[in-house]
Write an enzyme that holds these catalytic residues in place. Structure first.
Site, PDB file in Angstrom:
ATOM      1  N   GLN A   1      -0.327 -12.172  -1.603  1.00  0.00           N
ATOM      2  CA  GLN A   1      -0.883 -12.851  -0.430  1.00  0.00           C
ATOM      3  C   GLN A   1      -1.834 -13.956  -0.868  1.00  0.00           C
ATOM      4  OE1 GLN A   1      -2.872  -8.843  -0.250  1.00  0.00           O
ATOM      5  NE2 GLN A   1      -3.920  -9.909   1.410  1.00  0.00           N
TER       6      GLN A   1
ATOM      7  N   GLU B   1      -3.420  -8.362  -3.799  1.00  0.00           N
ATOM      8  CA  GLU B   1      -3.394  -6.990  -4.335  1.00  0.00           C
ATOM      9  C   GLU B   1      -2.384  -6.789  -5.465  1.00  0.00           C
ATOM     10  OE1 GLU B   1      -3.091  -4.207  -1.099  1.00  0.00           O
ATOM     11  OE2 GLU B   1      -5.281  -4.281  -0.899  1.00  0.00           O
TER      12      GLU B   1
HETATM   13  C1  BGC Z   1      -3.309  -6.113   2.224  1.00  0.00           C
HETATM   14  C2  BGC Z   1      -4.804  -6.146   2.428  1.00  0.00           C
HETATM   15  C3  BGC Z   1      -5.134  -5.608   3.807  1.00  0.00           C
HETATM   16  C4  BGC Z   1      -4.531  -4.230   3.987  1.00  0.00           C
HETATM   17  C5  BGC Z   1      -4.754  -3.696   5.378  1.00  0.00           C
HETATM   18  C6  BGC Z   1      -2.802  -4.706   2.465  1.00  0.00           C
HETATM   19  O1  BGC Z   1      -1.413  -4.696   2.370  1.00  0.00           O
HETATM   20  O2  BGC Z   1      -2.972  -6.515   0.936  1.00  0.00           O
HETATM   21  O3  BGC Z   1      -5.284  -7.466   2.306  1.00  0.00           O
HETATM   22  O4  BGC Z   1      -6.508  -5.533   3.969  1.00  0.00           O
HETATM   23  O5  BGC Z   1      -3.148  -4.297   3.758  1.00  0.00           O
HETATM   24  O6  BGC Z   1      -4.157  -4.524   6.321  1.00  0.00           O
END
Ligand code: BGC
Length: 802
Positions: A621, A499
């Site tokens: 991530q 993200e």
């Molecule tokens: C992560 C996502 C995840 C979401 C909910 C975010 O911080 O980057 O990959 O789906 O949290 O857990």
């Protein structure tokens, strides 16, 4: 440092620490897959260190708030009325509250084997009267509409009359997440409250947009041991609460036992005419605390008989944390969830972060459930199936075919991602573009396929799963575009799982081209979808194809796209996270670590410095590495070969090394994936990451996010690491394969699995893998070990030498 003891089945806090309380409340949440209540104390309302929250699985409501020229609409997981309130005072004295007394002894104990939360407080009030209060609480696992509290109150040096105040508080709002505090948070209208018989009262609320009605009815009784004591009762009612005050004699050293049982019903229940009628009926019929508790504990015992993972190494901490994770998984999604039309939320029903939304985290959560409670996974997949009409509309609105599920999903399957979010570091509202994570649409397909692999459930595949796979394949085929110069297909304008990268620093519009994970997964899906059609019987195949109007030419196109998908590489065999990744700047990891210490949320740090994380080779991530998480090297070779690339598995370690150095682990999912991909090559490093992932919530390693809800994906992911990585478990060619390799730190692991209806017990030690076929629908089960297959008959154990 807070005082904490960890036992094999228990988390015990031995001090009262107001600062830690929000975290403890989340970790001590009790739930049954339908209702969850945070581990707040009975006497406490919402305040700096207390936040009672009761949530209904799938209990959402939408509110709008004007923010900086936008009208922000958010669908939240609603904080429903608080059924906990219970306190007391010596007549004429102050109501008991943990914050107002002198504490002489304190302990709080979460028993995950029995699903019971205990508290013990010895205290003196302002007039130096000394009492001991011992409490127990459950949220019933077998009768999911019932909850209960027991108080045992002993006065040590005083005899007199006390008043007990028991109530249901409907005057609650959503206030668990500071970042959301500028947003509207009043979701409830109180409709009615009243009294039921002599000892019970009720309160009915309705959410103001989604119109979910909930009635809570509560009954309070006082006992001397098991004998009921006559009490004087007066009604205690406000506009938003219903309750009673009970006056009772309290004698020195004579414990009083108080039971509060609540029945909670909603308009979303099955077999119900109306929530008030049902809740009042429920509370009249409810048994005593002791008998309900027995039943509840029995249900947990049964759940644990298949769910437990036993480590016989004496590492109590690892053992407990795995159990805590299994416990919270089963409290979020349990047999009570089956057929409820709810999905599995990323943060559990434990707090309000991410608003109870459903993300791609299912990918990490389902493997544990599927190998024990496949009917539960099926129900959670049906949550997606039922939202396919909305996904078709979403695809069409963006100019695509097929079905495109939203990044964040709530009640009806619309896109629930926020458009602006607050960076708490800078105090600025920032555009949120993360909804272009279209990869959720490969995760859903992957989950459908894995469920089918584990169960062989052809009825599901043929009626629901295949349609999802085909409509998802259709979406990917339509988002892919052909580049004539390259003579390859591309997927442009999306984001991968990482993200931190929402777009190119040099571009105005969000979106990246050719995210390697997304492209490879799309290829996997296009191939799988073509083969799924052949699995269906002819009648169903014709029916389905006619129903979704699937022509042969589309299948030809899917094959063509999948064989010519573009995957970017750079710097000698490094799979690029996305096209152009190599042009980004290297990030000064050491400098920032030195300056900030914790840099997990680098995006927020950089935004606050007027910089942009998109500029750097820095990931929140695992992204490329997700490929090694989901596929074996043989599968990857076959996928790349199909696309016309030569992929040598020898480059996997180099790719892991490249990205691991450039990842901040700002998502708790990240360590799970990294530990997974390192498990065979770097056992020490993998174990360290596993341990960190295990601590994500219990030690709140993200520095203050767990009180807003647990991280269910990381919880399930850690359990799955033991379940699948260390056993080397794979479901392939109708056989369950094992290829074990234990971390140095473990030498004896036991677990039970359900594969294609067969119950298997597995024990793994340093030198031996033992598999017992306990029982199942057919007399024999095929078990693969490395490259041999053996047939096991019911009751038989086979030992494989390692
Ligand atoms: C992560 C996502 C995840 C979401 C909910 C975010 O911080 O980057 O990959 O789906 O949290 O857990």
């Amino acid at each position: 440092m807070a005082k904490r003891e960890i036992k094999e089945w228990e988390l015990v806090y031995t001090d009262w620490d107001p600062e830690q309380q929000p975290l403890r409340e989340a970790l001590c949440t009790l739930g049954n897959g339908q209702i969850a209540t945070r581990g707040a104390f009975e006497e406490a309302g919402a305040g700096a260190s207390h936040y009672p929250g009761t949530y209904l699985a799938g209990g959402y409501n939408r509110l709008e708030t004007p923010v900086e020229g936008h009208v922000l609409g958010n669908e939240d997981l609603v904080n429903f009325p608080n059924w906990l309130p219970l306190t007391f005072r010596p007549v004429g004295g102050d109501w008991f509250h943990i914050d107002d007394v002198r504490i002489d002894e304190f302990s709080q104990r979460l028993d995950v084997y029995r699903g019971v939360l205990h508290r013990h407080v010895r205290f003196a009030d302002a007039e130096e009267r000394r009492f001991t209060l011992a409490t127990r609480r459950f949220v019933h696992m077998r009768s999911p509409h019932l909850t209960g509290i027991e108080w045992t109150l002993t006065s040590h040096d005083w005899t007199g009359e006390i008043e007990l105040r028991s109530s249901i508080d409907g005057g609650v709002v959503n206030a668990n997440v500071d970042r959301y505090s500028d947003l509207n948070n009043e979701h409830l209208e109180v409709l009615e409250c009243g009294f039921e018989g002599d000892d019970a009262f009720y309160l009915t609320v309705r959410t103001n947009q989604s119109r979910i009605r909930m009635t809570q009815a509560a009954r309070t009784r006082v006992f001397d041991g098991q004998d009921p004591i006559a009490v004087d009762r007066t009604r205690d009612r406000t506009d938003a609460s219903a309750g009673q005050i009970l006056t009772v004699a309290c004698r020195r050293n004579k414990p009083l036992r108080v039971e509060k049982i609540a029945a909670i019903h909603t308009s979303k229940d099955f077999a119900i005419s109306e929530s008030r009628k049902q809740a009042c009926k429920g509370i009249r019929r409810a048994a005593t605390f002791t008998s309900l508790l027995e039943d509840h504990m029995e249900e947990w015992e049964q759940l644990w008989s298949h769910a437990d993972i036993v480590l016989s190494d004496g590492d109590v901490e690892t053992q407990f944390m795995l159990r805590l994770h299994i416990f919270h998984l089963l409290q979020t999604a349990s047999p009570n969830t089956i057929d409820r039309d709810v999905g599995v939320p990323a943060r559990g029903w434990h707090g309000e972060a991410y608003r109870g939304h459903v993300f791609w985290d299912e990918l990490f959560i389902f493997p544990f459930l599927t190998l024990r409670l496949p009917e539960l996974t099926r129900s959670l997949l049906m949550y997606r199936y039922r939202r396919m009409p909305e996904a078709r509309v979403l695809a069409a609105e963006e100019g695509f075919d097929g079905a495109m599920y939203p990044w964040q999903s709530g009640s009806d399957g619309s896109e629930e991602s926020q458009v602006l979010h607050l960076n708490p570091r800078s105090g600025r509202w920032v555009e949120d573009e993360t909804n272009i994570q279209r990869h959720v649409n490969v995760a859903i397909a992957y989950n459908v396929w894995q469920y089918y692999q584990a169960t062989g459930d052809m009825e599901f595949l043929s009626h629901y799963g295949a349609e999802m796979l085909l409509e998802l394949a259709r979406f990917w085929a339509s988002i892919a575009t052909y580049d004539a110069d390259r003579d390859r297909y591309e997927i442009r304008g999306v984001m991968g799982p990482d993200e931190f990268h929402t777009g190119y620093p040099w571009a105005d519009e969000p979106g990246l081209n050719n995210n390697a994970y997304t492209n490879v997964m799309a290829v996997w899906l296009l191939r799988t979808a073509c083969s799924v059609i052949d699995l269906l019987d002819e009648t169903r195949r014709e029916h389905l194809r006619a129903g979704i109007d699937l022509a042969d030419e589309e299948l030809v196109r899917w094959r063509q796209i999948s064989s010519k998908m573009f995957v970017p590489f750079h710097a000698d065999d490094i799979i690029s996270q996305f096209e152009g990744y190599e042009k980004l700047e290297e990030f000064d990891w050491d400098g920032y670590r030195e300056e900030y210490g914790d840099i997990q949320r680098l995006d927020r740090i950089l935004e606050a410095e007027d910089d942009d994380v998109n500029r750097y080779k820095a990931s929140k991530q695992a992204d490329v590495l997700m490929l090694f998480y989901l596929f074996s090297s043989e599968q990857l070779v076959s996928l790349f070969d199909h696309m016309g690339y030569v992929f040598d598995p020898a480059v996997i370690p180099k790719n892991i090394e490249y990205y691991i150095r450039r990842t901040s682990h700002g998502s708790t999912l990240s360590r799970v994936v990294h530990s997974w991909v390192l498990a065979r090559a770097d056992r020490g490093g993998a174990w360290q990451l596993f341990r960190d992932a295990l601590r994500s919530d219990v030690d709140d390693i993200q520095g203050g996010t767990t009180h807003e809800g647990i991280h269910l994906g990381a919880m399930a992911g850690t359990v799955d690491l033991i379940q699948r990585v260390h056993t080397g478990l794979e479901m392939r060619d109708e056989v369950l394969w094992f290829n074990p390799l234990l971390p140095y730190e473990l030498s004896d692991v036991r677990l039970r699995l359900r594969y294609r209806g067969h119950w298997l017990s597995v024990r793994l030690t340093d030198d031996k893998l033992s598999v017992t076929f306990d029982r199942g629908p057919s007399p024999a089960a095929e078990i693969g070990f490395r490259d041999t297959v053996v047939e096991l008959h019911q009751g038989e154990t086979h030992d494989f030498t390692l």
